[in-house]
Design an enzyme around this catalytic site. Structure first.
Site, mmCIF file in Angstrom:
data_model
loop_
_atom_site.group_PDB
_atom_site.id
_atom_site.type_symbol
_atom_site.label_atom_id
_atom_site.label_comp_id
_atom_site.label_asym_id
_atom_site.label_seq_id
_atom_site.Cartn_x
_atom_site.Cartn_y
_atom_site.Cartn_z
ATOM 1 N N GLU A 119 36.431 39.313 45.135
ATOM 2 C CA GLU A 119 36.487 37.885 45.462
ATOM 3 C C GLU A 119 35.433 37.520 46.512
ATOM 4 O O GLU A 119 35.575 36.529 47.228
ATOM 5 C CB GLU A 119 37.883 37.485 45.955
ATOM 6 N N HIS A 142 43.440 36.964 51.259
ATOM 7 C CA HIS A 142 43.984 36.615 49.943
ATOM 8 C C HIS A 142 44.985 37.695 49.562
ATOM 9 O O HIS A 142 44.702 38.883 49.704
ATOM 10 C CB HIS A 142 42.854 36.530 48.904
ATOM 11 N N HIS A 144 49.021 38.505 47.140
ATOM 12 C CA HIS A 144 49.827 38.165 45.961
ATOM 13 C C HIS A 144 51.323 38.151 46.298
ATOM 14 O O HIS A 144 52.057 39.047 45.865
ATOM 15 C CB HIS A 144 49.566 39.185 44.841
ATOM 16 N N HIS A 214 48.486 33.329 40.501
ATOM 17 C CA HIS A 214 47.639 34.428 40.979
ATOM 18 C C HIS A 214 47.983 34.854 42.409
ATOM 19 O O HIS A 214 48.296 36.017 42.640
ATOM 20 C CB HIS A 214 46.157 34.022 40.855
HETATM 21 O O1 2HA Z 1 40.874 42.074 44.768
HETATM 22 O O2 2HA Z 1 43.309 40.189 44.253
HETATM 23 O O3 2HA Z 1 41.850 38.317 43.144
HETATM 24 C C1 2HA Z 1 41.852 41.941 43.854
HETATM 25 C C2 2HA Z 1 42.277 40.541 43.746
HETATM 26 C C3 2HA Z 1 41.430 39.611 43.022
HETATM 27 ZN ZN ZN Z 2 44.027 38.266 43.704
#
Ligand code: 2HA
Ligand code: ZN
Length: 269
Positions: A119, A142, A144, A214
């Site tokens: 990313e 970032h 999840h 995502h």
């Molecule tokens: O790096 O989460 O969005 C792995 C991710 C891509």
């Molecule tokens: Zn990701």
């Protein structure tokens, strides 16, 4: 091999903080396999010796010109690297990169040739945008989070600020510590410039954004604060889901109660 962290306590402190947050992301269950990424702008603490360090790999085109990143340095989690490994060995699972003078590429300078996060397009575009705006934010995280991603699978929650108000209303902390709320970005291909550009736009109004189906991305002065904002949102999502699983719709703080919090703490929105 000598690490760039040797005799650089300030840099070491930042890297230690990144490793600590990487550990939290794994412990939270938000970082399966290589999921998520972290970049931190370390330019302010770069010394003359670092500036003269030779790149250890050829420059890699960033895909666009980012004029505000001239002379900037970043710590980046490595692509395909695990957060849980970054937590234990940050300099083997991430690297320090320098933006080349033409502002079109980055080159790894330390410690090892660990290629930066997939990313990187959105992360560098965001850093470029933050500097352009005169922001003092240095960290982009970032990840999840299961609960928040699950909620993004319901289109009813994707209406502008719907989720922000719902999550704010679950517990006063979320209203206080994620005061700009949660921006929503309709699904885009991971790692794409479309995703990067949609993110930039939302970051003018929010410090945390949801990438539909995502994950979330957060910006802050440092990596711990970027984590904290996601953590309070996830706490709210957990309260909502727990109430639902007990068979009732949680009542939530009233608009008056939330406005009282806003006024009491001098919050932005
Ligand atoms: O790096 O989460 O969005 C792995 C991710 C891509
Ligand atoms: Zn990701």
């Amino acid at each position: 091999m000598k690490s760039i962290l040797e005799n650089r306590p300030e840099l070491e402190k930042i890297i230690r903080e990144i490793a600590e947050v990487a550990g939290y992301l794994w412990q939270k269950g938000w970082a399966e396999r290589n999921g998520g990424n972290i970049t931190v702008n370390i330019t302010d603490i770069v010394d003359d010796e670092i500036r003269t360090l030779k790149a250890i790999e050829n420059p890699v085109p960033a895909g666009r010109t980012m004029p505000h990143l001239k002379g900037c340095y970043f710590f980046c989690k490595g692509t395909n690297r695990r957060m849980r490994d970054l937590a234990r060995y940050p300099m083997q699972n991430g690297s320090i990169v320098r933006i080349t003078d033409d502002c079109q590429a980055y080159e790894i300078i330390a410690d090892e040739p660990v290629k930066p996060t997939s990313e990187i397009a959105s992360h560098l575009s965001i850093h470029n945008h933050l500097i352009k705006k005169g922001s003092d934010y240095k960290a982009v995280v970032h990840t999840h989070p299961i609960d928040l991603i699950a909620m993004s699978h319901n289109s009813a929650f994707l209406e502008k600020d719907k989720l922000t108000y719902l999550l704010w209303s679950m517990i006063p902390e979320t209203r206080a510590f994620c005061p700009r709320g949660l921006g929503i970005i309709p699904y885009q291909l991971p790692s794409s410039f479309d995703l990067a550009d949609a993110t930039l736009k939302e970051l003018d109004a929010y410090d945390v954004v949801m990438w539909e189906k995502h994950g979330v991305l957060s910006v802050a002065q440092n990596v711990m604060e970027a984590f904290d904002q996601i953590d309070v949102l996830s706490k709210s999502a957990q309260i909502y889901l727990t109430a639902k699983s007990m068979g009732f719709e949680p009542k939530g703080l009233s608009t008056e109660q939330m406005n009282e919090l806003r006024d009491a703490f001098g919050l932005a929105k």
